[in-house]
Design an enzyme around this catalytic site. Structure first.
Site, PDB file in Angstrom:
ATOM      1  N   GLY A  11      -7.104   0.837   4.983  1.00 15.34           N
ATOM      2  CA  GLY A  11      -8.079   1.749   4.376  1.00 15.34           C
ATOM      3  C   GLY A  11      -9.306   0.966   3.957  1.00 15.34           C
ATOM      4  O   GLY A  11      -9.951   1.268   2.939  1.00 15.34           O
ATOM      5  N   ASP A 159      -1.957   3.491 -14.269  1.00 12.68           N
ATOM      6  CA  ASP A 159      -1.448   4.280 -15.397  1.00 12.68           C
ATOM      7  C   ASP A 159      -1.400   3.426 -16.667  1.00 12.68           C
ATOM      8  O   ASP A 159      -1.688   3.896 -17.768  1.00 12.68           O
ATOM      9  CB  ASP A 159      -0.045   4.807 -15.053  1.00 12.68           C
ATOM     10  CG  ASP A 159      -0.042   5.469 -13.688  1.00 12.68           C
ATOM     11  OD1 ASP A 159      -0.726   6.485 -13.530  1.00 12.68           O
ATOM     12  OD2 ASP A 159       0.616   4.947 -12.768  1.00 12.68           O
ATOM     13  N   HIS A 187       4.703   6.908 -10.190  1.00  8.69           N
ATOM     14  CA  HIS A 187       3.251   7.136 -10.323  1.00  8.69           C
ATOM     15  C   HIS A 187       3.012   8.611  -9.979  1.00  8.69           C
ATOM     16  O   HIS A 187       2.611   8.962  -8.876  1.00  8.69           O
ATOM     17  CB  HIS A 187       2.488   6.209  -9.377  1.00  8.69           C
ATOM     18  CG  HIS A 187       1.008   6.479  -9.360  1.00  8.69           C
ATOM     19  ND1 HIS A 187       0.216   6.372 -10.473  1.00  8.69           N
ATOM     20  CD2 HIS A 187       0.187   6.873  -8.360  1.00  8.69           C
ATOM     21  CE1 HIS A 187      -1.037   6.672 -10.162  1.00  8.69           C
ATOM     22  NE2 HIS A 187      -1.080   6.990  -8.888  1.00  8.69           N
TER      23      HIS A 187
HETATM   24  C1  LMR Z   1      -4.765   8.356  -9.199  1.00  5.70           C
HETATM   25  O1  LMR Z   1      -3.826   8.310  -9.993  1.00  5.70           O
HETATM   26  O2  LMR Z   1      -5.935   8.486  -9.557  1.00  5.70           O
HETATM   27  C2  LMR Z   1      -4.485   8.232  -7.726  1.00  5.70           C
HETATM   28  O3  LMR Z   1      -3.105   8.052  -7.529  1.00  5.70           O
HETATM   29  C3  LMR Z   1      -4.989   9.386  -6.948  1.00  5.70           C
HETATM   30  C4  LMR Z   1      -4.220  10.660  -7.243  1.00  5.70           C
HETATM   31  O4  LMR Z   1      -3.848  11.372  -6.304  1.00  5.70           O
HETATM   32  O5  LMR Z   1      -4.018  10.955  -8.410  1.00  5.70           O
END
Ligand code: LMR
Length: 364
Positions: A11, A159, A187
């Site tokens: 990417g 996070d 996540h």
């Molecule tokens: C985020 O946490 O900002 C990324 O993982 C993008 C998303 O889809 O939330």
């Protein structure tokens, strides 16, 4: 001068990479005295924009940027890589959950795991960023039978940083004064940003914030932050994701500061009763290129429920991708203390390649 290390990035013409590559070339990922070779990987239709980015990198005349190569085949781009950043994936749009991306993205990570296994450096460190990051890391790792599961990680530092930044803003503290945050699990919107052991300027964080605010608003805000950014910007986070990638890799390579820890999505060894073999975010300390889960934290009933909820989601995601998880790598992922295959070439005397794996007790 040190020998350059190879960093492969997928990417590479995307928006996260645009905030990332220049900072890697400036020495912010591996270290300010470490030359780097960038192996930039993109899909064929993005090769022309990628060429433009490569020109700009060249025009910055970074002393640490040894060379750049561009690849439209993952197998070529990952050859000899010491670090692999798997960023390229379909991003989610407004109103979607990250897990809805599984069918679009998961098969790609199986192929990438196989190619890393075959072509990357034996001591490669892999960070999965493309969502759903934990389950994509599981897929890549399970498809790399000759590498240790400990060489694969998923990004939950975003996070962790969000937790720190938002708490700092709420309390008026400098983010540097906030320590020992733990982000547990996926996540995703089930993650648990835990302030139970966190401190602000050395004093317990939970004594300095309203408990109702923490339980009813703060946790939700962190869980939903990615979605809120997509709503507001029309695109998913980019600069903050790049910052988190740099922090994750820098700490993994160079170590975490004294008296603190960070959160990383890693294969579970059963610590805190979390099912072995899934990629779950734990509080970890890093030292000399390895990480270790912080042990012995007291877990309240409130925390335990949240840790279980996010574990359940990861187990469900694992079921969804079961056909991408080869059976022959299940044992190594469930029994981490038996083998650490990373590093074996370091100990090879060049005459006899050791047959047995290095024995280790929970040192990942
Ligand atoms: C985020 O946490 O900002 C990324 O993982 C993008 C998303 O889809 O939330």
């Amino acid at each position: 001068m040190k020998r350059p290390v190879r960093i492969a990035v997928t990417g590479a013409a995307g928006s996260i990479s645009h905030s990332l590559l220049f900072r890697i070339a400036a020495g912010e990922m591996v270290g300010r005295d470490q030359p780097v070779i960038l192996q930039l990987i993109e899909v064929p239709r993005a090769m022309e924009p990628l060429r433009g980015i490569a020109m700009e990198l060249e025009d910055c005349a970074f002393p640490l940027l040894h060379s750049i190569s561009m690849h439209d085949r993952f197998e070529d781009g990952v050859v000899g890589a010491h670090y692999v950043l798997l960023i390229g994936a379909r991003p989610r749009g407004p109103g979607m959950e990250r897990s809805e991306l599984i069918t679009a993205n998961a098969p790609v990570f199986a192929g990438q795991g196989r190619a890393i296994n075959e072509f990357a450096n034996r001591d490669v460190k892999v960070l999965v960023v493309g969502n759903p990051a934990n389950t994509n890391a599981l897929i890549a790792s399970r498809n790399a039978p000759d590498l240790s599961p400990a060489q694969f990680t998923a990004l939950t530092r975003l996070d962790h940083n969000r937790t720190r930044g938002i708490l700092a803003n709420h309390t008026g503290a400098n983010p540097r004064g906030i320590r020992r945050i733990s982000v547990w699990g996926n996540h995703s919107s089930t993650q648990f940003p835990d302030l139970g052991h966190a401190t602000i300027y050395g004093e317990p964080a939970l004594a300095q914030v309203d408990e109702h605010w923490y339980r009813e608003q703060f946790i939700r805000k962190i869980q939903r932050r990615g979605a809120a950014i997509i709503e507001a910007r029309g695109h998913s986070s980019a600069a903050s994701a790049a910052q988190a990638i740099l922090n994750h890799m820098y700490d993994w390579i160079n170590g975490t500061p004294e008296n603190d820890w960070v959160s990383m999505g890693i294969v579970s060894d059963g610590s805190y009763g979390i099912e072995k073999g899934i990629f779950y975010s734990f509080p970890v300390r890093c030292d000399y290129g390895r990480y270790q889960i912080v042990q012995g934290l007291e877990i309240s009933d409130f925390a335990r429920d949240r840790m279980r909820e996010t574990e359940r989601e990861l187990l469900e995601e694992m079921q969804t991708v079961a056909e991408l998880l080869p059976e022959d790598t299940e044992a190594s992922h469930r029994n981490l203390s038996v083998c650490l295959r990373s590093g074996i070439t370091l100990y090879d005397d060049g005459i006899s390649l050791p047959e047995q794996y290095l024995q280790t007790d929970r040192v990942l």
